[in-house]
Design an enzyme around this catalytic site. Structure first.
Site, short mmCIF file in Angstrom:
data_model
loop_
_atom_site.label_atom_id
_atom_site.label_comp_id
_atom_site.label_asym_id
_atom_site.label_seq_id
_atom_site.Cartn_x
_atom_site.Cartn_y
_atom_site.Cartn_z
CB THR A 1 -0.80 -0.22 1.32
OG1 THR A 1 -1.79 -1.03 1.18
CG2 THR A 1 -1.91 1.21 1.32
CE LYS B 1 -4.69 -1.30 1.19
NZ LYS B 1 -5.24 -2.60 2.16
CE LYS C 1 1.78 3.11 5.34
NZ LYS C 1 1.91 1.56 5.29
#
Lengths: 293, 290
Positions: free
Chosen positions: B92, B168, B237
């Site tokens: 990611t 995502k 994050k």
């Protein structure tokens, strides 16, 4: 049981028919006389006034559209507080604000009556089939007295607490979670669209995993198909509810930043002429904010 | 197929084991040594450098923790990737980093696919990930046998590799918003004397009968934040990556900004290493309940 029912709108009529079907002695009232015709045919009685309806009733259920309506029915001369027998229970099943519920509770207490707030989860089809979720708040004994009636109208009753407004808080919080879910979907759709992703692909990703629930499947689908004119719950009703939630949060001193975003997006949608469209049109409002429309 | 795998964290190890189970020839590399034991036992070969991990490979998969780690290994992959091989980035990362990496590979005439995954290490080990993939059709086709071993489903995003990251990151963003929203709702009902368990039942039996609400709602109702599945820091994050991806294409995300601020507040109050459901406590603080 001797029951009165006030408010024969789309929700109320389904609920009242369930009570009649359960073999109770039912008197109904609505400002529109014709709304009572099918109840009379089915063995119920139509009362021309609230005072007439209240005579000899153990429980009166109200299913009215907003705070002003339920306050008027309860507090005006000849209203519920004037007319209900001592010890009778008023079950307020609409979605109302905390302040209105507190006002009603105090007025009934003064008149020797009891208020139970029992807002419902579900749409008219579930009301007609007795499959509502019901959140009940009020003195335990009164809620227990109402239990047979609630069982006819709903598939499940949740006990919120001894204060009527505890049920109101749950109903409003649940609506808030739904509104914010719509806003989050709206924001994410605009994000992926800017990366040329088909909204349908993103819809499939979220609804097959973490978010495989009716809220996301239903409103997400409406956003993908942009079928905003097929209205379940319009923006203006969402705004009414959002204002009730903001007021409840204000009274309890709870900052709710996500709620405020939801409310602002609703206002923006109204400003852009989408007030009467389905709440999923929040996706278009967000798309506007991102320069996509 | 001859496959290289760079990055042997918990996700990478599970994915590598799945590739070996499919009979592929696997060459693995990790920046810190000592992570390859289980995969070696299962038949993997170990490379000492990124360049060595690319040797004679048809596909090189990178599965590293963040943009910094990706940039560290990407230079080696670009220098050593054989002609006709594909670099598949499955971590990611930021949309910006993936966009830049795609451009760098294109300049060298190399094929690049971004294929971030949905699912935790247990899903990786079981080959039950959802893989969101984007890249040139021929490159995607080449990856398909590997994807079908690692995931239960592959979703094709759009033409650019960064489009896969958009999906995502947006998915994680929706989760962050759901958590923050639940936190606000729990604090409201608590102020009205409602038992959080009752609200949890109302919420999850109907409109929100989905894992996101059942799992995180339960953690909040139980005030159980000390066994993190995903920490506040990692949540921050991810939300920052979503906000950055949105800013890159001029999309305001007001809900994302709220979630970020609440996560920052939670860290400020010492809850950075708790499960990110601890946003419920941060919200409770904000309204004077804690």
């Amino acid at each position: 049981m001797k029951i009165g029912f006030i408010g024969l709108g789309r929700m109320g009529r389904g609920m009242a028919h369930r009570l009649l079907g359960g073999g109770h002695d039912l008197v109904v009232h609505d400002v529109v006389r014709a709304a009572g015709d099918d109840f009379v045919r089915a063995g119920g009685r139509f009362a021309d006034t609230v005072a007439d309806l209240c005579a000899g009733r153990e429980v009166v259920v109200t299913m009215l559209v907003e705070d002003a309506a339920v306050i008027d029915v309860a507090l005006r001369p000849g209203g519920l507080c004037d007319s209900l027998p001592k010890g009778a229970i008023h079950v307020a099943m609409g979605t109302y604000g905390v302040a209105a519920i507190r006002t009603l509770g105090a007025a009934h207490a003064k008149a020797g009556q009891v208020l139970v707030a029992a807002p419902v989860l579900g749409r008219p089809d579930l009301a007609a089939s007795g499959q509502l979720g019901i959140v009940a708040g009020g003195p335990e004994a009164a809620v227990r007295t109402c239990e047979p009636l609630l069982q006819l109208m709903g598939r499940k009753t949740f006990q919120a607490g001894e204060l009527p407004e505890s049920a109101t808080a749950i109903k409003l919080a649940n609506n808030m979670v739904l509104g914010c879910a719509m806003v989050a979907m709206a924001e994410s759709f605009s994000l992926v669209r800017r990366y040329d992703v088909s909204p349908r692909v993103f819809y499939e990703v979220i609804t097959e995993g973490l978010f495989s629930a009716p809220a996301y499947k239903g409103y997400g689908k409406t956003m993908v198909d942009e079928t905003y004119d097929n209205v379940g719950s319009p923006i203006t009703v969402g705004l009414k509810d959002a204002n009730l939630i903001v007021a409840a949060a204000d009274l309890a001193r709870v900052p709710m930043p996500s709620l405020n975003i939801y409310r602002d997006r609703l206002l923006g949608a109204v400003a852009h002429g989408d007030g009467d469209r389905d709440q999923a049109v929040l996706a278009r409002e967000q798309a506007r904010a991102a320069g996509l429309e | 197929m001859r496959i290289g795998l760079v990055g042997l964290g918990r996700m990478g190890q599970g994915m590598g084991a799945r590739l070996l189970s499919g009979g592929h020839e696997l060459l693995v590399y990790n920046r810190t040594a000592g992570k390859s034991g289980d995969l070696e036992k299962a038949g993997a070969m170990v490379a000492a450098t990124v360049a060595a991990a690319c040797k004679d490979r048809e596909i090189v998969i990178s599965m590293v923790a963040d943009d910094a780690a990706l940039n560290e290994v990407a230079a080696g992959i670009q220098a050593s990737l054989p002609n006709d091989a594909v670099h598949v980035s499955m971590g990611t990362h930021s949309a910006g980093a993936i966009k830049a990496l795609a451009a760098a590979h294109a300049e060298k005439g190399q094929a690049f696919v971004a294929a971030p995954v949905l699912g935790r290490p247990d899903a990786a080990a079981a080959g039950q990930l959802v893989i969101v993939a984007a890249g040139a059709p021929a490159a995607l086709k080449k990856c398909e046998p590997a994807f079908s071993l690692m995931g239960r489903k592959t979703v094709e995003a759009a033409a650019t590799p960064e489009s896969a990251l958009a999906i995502k990151l947006a998915n994680n963003f929706v989760l962050g918003c759901a958590i923050e929203t639940m936190a606000e709702a729990f604090s409201l009902v608590r102020k009205y004397g409602v038992n959080p368990q009752v609200f949890y039942e109302v919420m999850t039996e109907g409109l929100f009968a989905a894992p996101a609400y059942k799992v995180y709602g339960k953690l909040m109702a139980d005030a159980s934040f000390d066994k993190p599945g995903f920490t506040t820091r990692l949540g921050l994050k991810d939300i920052k990556l979503a906000l950055a991806a949105a800013e890159l294409v001029n999309v305001p995300l007001p809900s994302g900004s709220v979630v970020r601020d609440r996560l920052v507040g939670a860290i400020a109050h010492g809850d950075g290493d708790k499960d990110w459901a601890v946003l419920a406590r941060e919200q409770a603080r904000a309204c004077g309940l804690e």
